[in-house]
Design a protein around this motif. Structure first.
Motif, PDB file in Angstrom:
ATOM      1  N   UNK A  26       0.446  -0.979   0.143  1.00  0.00           N
ATOM      2  CA  UNK A  26      -0.109  -0.141  -0.413  1.00  0.00           C
ATOM      3  C   UNK A  26       0.478   1.800  -0.231  1.00  0.00           C
ATOM      4  N   UNK A  27       1.416   1.110   0.822  1.00  0.00           N
ATOM      5  CA  UNK A  27       3.292   2.346   0.696  1.00  0.00           C
ATOM      6  C   UNK A  27       3.334   2.806  -0.457  1.00  0.00           C
ATOM      7  N   UNK A  28       3.848   1.536  -1.676  1.00  0.00           N
ATOM      8  CA  UNK A  28       4.699   1.402  -2.108  1.00  0.00           C
ATOM      9  C   UNK A  28       3.773   2.052  -3.007  1.00  0.00           C
ATOM     10  N   UNK A  29       2.939   1.242  -3.464  1.00  0.00           N
ATOM     11  CA  UNK A  29       0.994   1.598  -4.930  1.00  0.00           C
ATOM     12  C   UNK A  29       1.071   3.787  -4.423  1.00  0.00           C
ATOM     13  N   UNK A  30       0.814   4.636  -2.471  1.00  0.00           N
ATOM     14  CA  UNK A  30       1.209   5.358  -2.765  1.00  0.00           C
ATOM     15  C   UNK A  30       1.638   6.786  -2.960  1.00  0.00           C
ATOM     16  N   UNK A  31       3.575   6.191  -3.035  1.00  0.00           N
ATOM     17  CA  UNK A  31       4.535   6.632  -4.081  1.00  0.00           C
ATOM     18  C   UNK A  31       4.565   6.402  -5.304  1.00  0.00           C
ATOM     19  N   UNK A  32       4.799   5.273  -6.452  1.00  0.00           N
ATOM     20  CA  UNK A  32       4.645   5.009  -6.801  1.00  0.00           C
ATOM     21  C   UNK A  32       3.111   5.845  -7.946  1.00  0.00           C
ATOM     22  N   UNK A  33       2.254   5.715  -7.194  1.00  0.00           N
ATOM     23  CA  UNK A  33       1.158   6.463  -8.354  1.00  0.00           C
ATOM     24  C   UNK A  33       1.101   7.659  -8.155  1.00  0.00           C
ATOM     25  N   UNK A  34       1.852   8.412  -7.537  1.00  0.00           N
ATOM     26  CA  UNK A  34       1.656   9.658  -7.592  1.00  0.00           C
ATOM     27  C   UNK A  34       2.995  10.678  -8.718  1.00  0.00           C
ATOM     28  N   UNK A  35       2.817  11.019  -9.361  1.00  0.00           N
ATOM     29  CA  UNK A  35       3.891  11.718 -10.071  1.00  0.00           C
ATOM     30  C   UNK A  35       4.435  12.563 -10.083  1.00  0.00           C
ATOM     31  N   UNK A  36       4.163  12.741  -8.929  1.00  0.00           N
ATOM     32  CA  UNK A  36       5.255  14.123  -8.536  1.00  0.00           C
ATOM     33  C   UNK A  36       6.477  13.798  -7.964  1.00  0.00           C
ATOM     34  N   UNK A  37       6.357  12.642  -7.152  1.00  0.00           N
ATOM     35  CA  UNK A  37       7.899  11.909  -6.986  1.00  0.00           C
ATOM     36  C   UNK A  37       8.691  11.344  -7.864  1.00  0.00           C
ATOM     37  N   UNK A  38       8.322  11.649  -9.192  1.00  0.00           N
ATOM     38  CA  UNK A  38       8.743  10.734 -10.243  1.00  0.00           C
ATOM     39  C   UNK A  38      10.735  11.443 -10.142  1.00  0.00           C
ATOM     40  N   UNK A  39      10.177  13.192  -9.777  1.00  0.00           N
ATOM     41  CA  UNK A  39      12.092  13.774  -9.991  1.00  0.00           C
ATOM     42  C   UNK A  39      12.783  13.438  -8.721  1.00  0.00           C
ATOM     43  N   UNK A  40      12.234  12.483  -7.733  1.00  0.00           N
ATOM     44  CA  UNK A  40      12.983  12.228  -6.576  1.00  0.00           C
ATOM     45  C   UNK A  40      13.922  10.948  -6.859  1.00  0.00           C
ATOM     46  N   UNK A  41      13.228  10.225  -7.851  1.00  0.00           N
ATOM     47  CA  UNK A  41      13.440   8.916  -7.848  1.00  0.00           C
ATOM     48  C   UNK A  41      14.277   8.723  -9.160  1.00  0.00           C
ATOM     49  N   UNK A  42      14.111   9.294  -9.841  1.00  0.00           N
ATOM     50  CA  UNK A  42      14.405   9.057 -11.294  1.00  0.00           C
ATOM     51  C   UNK A  42      15.210  10.454 -11.812  1.00  0.00           C
ATOM     52  N   UNK A  43      16.599  10.281 -11.878  1.00  0.00           N
ATOM     53  CA  UNK A  43      17.847  11.134 -12.534  1.00  0.00           C
ATOM     54  C   UNK A  43      18.015  12.062 -13.943  1.00  0.00           C
ATOM     55  N   UNK A  44      17.100  11.870 -14.764  1.00  0.00           N
ATOM     56  CA  UNK A  44      16.245  12.145 -15.795  1.00  0.00           C
ATOM     57  C   UNK A  44      15.798  13.541 -15.702  1.00  0.00           C
ATOM     58  N   UNK A  76      20.318   5.567 -20.331  1.00  0.00           N
ATOM     59  CA  UNK A  76      19.145   4.511 -19.523  1.00  0.00           C
ATOM     60  C   UNK A  76      19.667   3.740 -18.788  1.00  0.00           C
ATOM     61  N   UNK A  77      20.475   2.838 -19.542  1.00  0.00           N
ATOM     62  CA  UNK A  77      21.466   2.146 -18.709  1.00  0.00           C
ATOM     63  C   UNK A  77      22.382   2.253 -17.803  1.00  0.00           C
ATOM     64  N   UNK A  78      22.768   3.706 -18.143  1.00  0.00           N
ATOM     65  CA  UNK A  78      23.818   4.199 -17.294  1.00  0.00           C
ATOM     66  C   UNK A  78      22.933   4.301 -16.331  1.00  0.00           C
ATOM     67  N   UNK A  79      21.715   5.039 -16.270  1.00  0.00           N
ATOM     68  CA  UNK A  79      20.992   5.397 -15.234  1.00  0.00           C
ATOM     69  C   UNK A  79      19.930   4.610 -14.660  1.00  0.00           C
ATOM     70  N   UNK A  80      19.859   2.941 -14.955  1.00  0.00           N
ATOM     71  CA  UNK A  80      18.776   2.527 -14.146  1.00  0.00           C
ATOM     72  C   UNK A  80      19.563   1.925 -12.479  1.00  0.00           C
ATOM     73  N   UNK A  81      20.859   1.713 -12.367  1.00  0.00           N
ATOM     74  CA  UNK A  81      20.925   1.431 -11.155  1.00  0.00           C
ATOM     75  C   UNK A  81      21.270   1.804 -10.276  1.00  0.00           C
ATOM     76  N   UNK A  82      21.167   3.767 -10.766  1.00  0.00           N
ATOM     77  CA  UNK A  82      20.942   4.786  -9.569  1.00  0.00           C
ATOM     78  C   UNK A  82      19.603   4.547  -9.201  1.00  0.00           C
ATOM     79  N   UNK A  83      18.591   4.867 -10.355  1.00  0.00           N
ATOM     80  CA  UNK A  83      16.906   5.340  -9.540  1.00  0.00           C
ATOM     81  C   UNK A  83      17.211   3.541  -9.286  1.00  0.00           C
ATOM     82  N   UNK A  84      17.208   2.737  -9.426  1.00  0.00           N
ATOM     83  CA  UNK A  84      16.878   1.446  -8.429  1.00  0.00           C
ATOM     84  C   UNK A  84      16.864   1.773  -6.834  1.00  0.00           C
ATOM     85  N   UNK A  85      18.209   2.410  -6.834  1.00  0.00           N
ATOM     86  CA  UNK A  85      18.819   3.144  -5.286  1.00  0.00           C
ATOM     87  C   UNK A  85      18.115   3.824  -4.786  1.00  0.00           C
ATOM     88  N   UNK A  86      17.975   4.936  -5.754  1.00  0.00           N
ATOM     89  CA  UNK A  86      16.800   5.960  -5.421  1.00  0.00           C
ATOM     90  C   UNK A  86      16.057   5.489  -4.770  1.00  0.00           C
TER      91      UNK A  86
END
Length: 148
Positions: A15-33, A128-138
């Motif tokens: 539930x917590x994971x869905x709440x975070x991921x379904x709010x697009x305003x969080x994208x810049x917090x965990x996607x480097x680009x 994206x190949x370079x960014x994906x592992x960083x995004x996962x950690x974030x």
């Protein structure tokens, strides 16, 4: 088959994971680009919603409009790009695990149009190949150490 498939297990309830991921305003917090996100429609985010995501691609900031094509709370979402030379598509799932843990899976692919056919293999996919592992950690860090 998607161009990229990612899985990450997190110590957080589905539930917590869905709440975070379904709010697009969080994208810049965990996607480097991702630089910024703006919802283009009024009302709650869901099926048919459109967002504009501005991303660093190479040396430029490029706005891209995405439309929600799948939205089944609290388990599945999907989006596709509807403008620009490079149009992404993503399918994501939130899967409950034992002990109130969660697995997040994401499949990403891209289509190039016009100049995007050149940018896709030369700039977008390598970045994206370079960014994906960083995004996962974030994402893992945000989900495990931030209140939803």
């Amino acid at each position: 088959m998607s161009a990229f498939h990612e899985e990450i297990d997190v110590d957080r309830s589905p539930g917590d994971v869905w709440a975070y991921l379904s709010d697009p305003s969080h994208l810049p917090e965990w996607q480097a680009s991702a630089v910024s996100v703006e919802q283009l429609d009024e009302g709650p985010f869901g099926l048919g919603s459109r967002i504009r995501v501005t991303r660093h691609v190479g040396r430029r900031e490029i706005p891209m409009t995405m439309e929600v094509t799948e939205f089944e709370p609290p388990h599945t979402w999907g989006m596709r790009g509807i403008d620009g030379p490079v149009r992404g598509s993503v399918h994501g799932e939130v899967v409950p695990l034992a002990d109130d843990r969660t697995r997040v899976t994401m499949d990403l692919d891209f289509e190039g149009r016009g100049i995007g056919k050149v940018l896709l293999p030369l700039v977008v996919r390598p970045q994206l190949r370079k960014e994906l592992s960083h995004n996962e950690r974030l994402l893992k860090k945000r989900l495990e150490h931030t209140a939803a």
